[in-house]
Motif scaffolding. Structure first.
Motif, PDB file in Angstrom:
ATOM      1  N   ASN A  62       0.984  -1.136  -0.061  1.00 33.61           N
ATOM      2  CA  ASN A  62      -0.140   0.020   0.170  1.00 33.61           C
ATOM      3  C   ASN A  62       0.835   1.281  -0.033  1.00 33.61           C
ATOM      4  OD1 ASN A  62      -1.469   2.239   1.032  1.00 33.61           O
ATOM      5  ND2 ASN A  62      -3.156   0.873   2.037  1.00 33.61           N
ATOM      6  N   THR A  63       1.057   1.975  -1.084  1.00 35.24           N
ATOM      7  CA  THR A  63       1.739   3.276  -1.235  1.00 35.24           C
ATOM      8  C   THR A  63       1.576   4.276  -0.409  1.00 35.24           C
ATOM      9  OG1 THR A  63       0.624   3.919  -3.049  1.00 35.24           O
ATOM     10  CG2 THR A  63       2.356   2.510  -3.545  1.00 35.24           C
ATOM     11  N   GLU A  64       0.342   4.337   0.126  1.00 35.73           N
ATOM     12  CA  GLU A  64      -0.237   5.327   1.143  1.00 35.73           C
ATOM     13  C   GLU A  64       0.575   5.193   2.410  1.00 35.73           C
ATOM     14  OE1 GLU A  64      -4.162   6.491   0.582  1.00 35.73           O
ATOM     15  OE2 GLU A  64      -4.050   6.437  -1.471  1.00 35.73           O
ATOM     16  N   THR A  65      -0.019   3.906   3.020  1.00 41.12           N
ATOM     17  CA  THR A  65       0.278   3.619   4.546  1.00 41.12           C
ATOM     18  C   THR A  65       1.547   3.015   4.527  1.00 41.12           C
ATOM     19  OG1 THR A  65      -0.692   1.500   4.335  1.00 41.12           O
ATOM     20  CG2 THR A  65      -2.073   3.260   4.723  1.00 41.12           C
ATOM     21  N   LYS A  66       2.244   2.476   3.466  1.00 40.00           N
ATOM     22  CA  LYS A  66       3.475   1.700   3.583  1.00 40.00           C
ATOM     23  C   LYS A  66       3.126   0.134   4.117  1.00 40.00           C
ATOM     24  CE  LYS A  66       5.550   5.554   1.894  1.00 40.00           C
ATOM     25  NZ  LYS A  66       5.317   5.707   0.750  1.00 40.00           N
TER      26      LYS A  66
END
Length: 84
Positions: A62-66
């Motif tokens: 998930n690129t937003e939350t890592k």
């Protein structure tokens, strides 16, 4: 952005396929899928993002939350990863 890296004949990846489809249908999210075993560009993208987190497929990121999932997961874990 939700990313899935997989191998075309990967047993665990094939097991995750219906769960990813269910996630997309039920929540409306889109998971971008990248096959890495037969696509060098996708394999390089996996290496850039993975950076020692997993080292294999399936790998969900998930690129937003890592947040990431290394290997198989149940539906609830997949949903939590997606932020749903």
């Amino acid at each position: 952005m939700l990313l899935e890296f997989y191998g075309e004949a990967c047993h665990y990846c094939l097991e995750m396929e219906p769960l990813v489809e269910k996630l997309e249908k039920e929540t409306g999210v889109k998971v971008e899928k990248y096959e890495t075993w037969h696509n060098e560009e996708n394999a390089r993208k996996l290496d850039e993002i993975d950076q020692g987190l997993c080292g294999g497929v399936p790998f969900f990121y998930n690129t937003e939350t890592k947040k990431f999932i290394c290997g198989g997961a149940d539906y609830e874990e997949l949903k939590a990863w997606a932020g749903k």
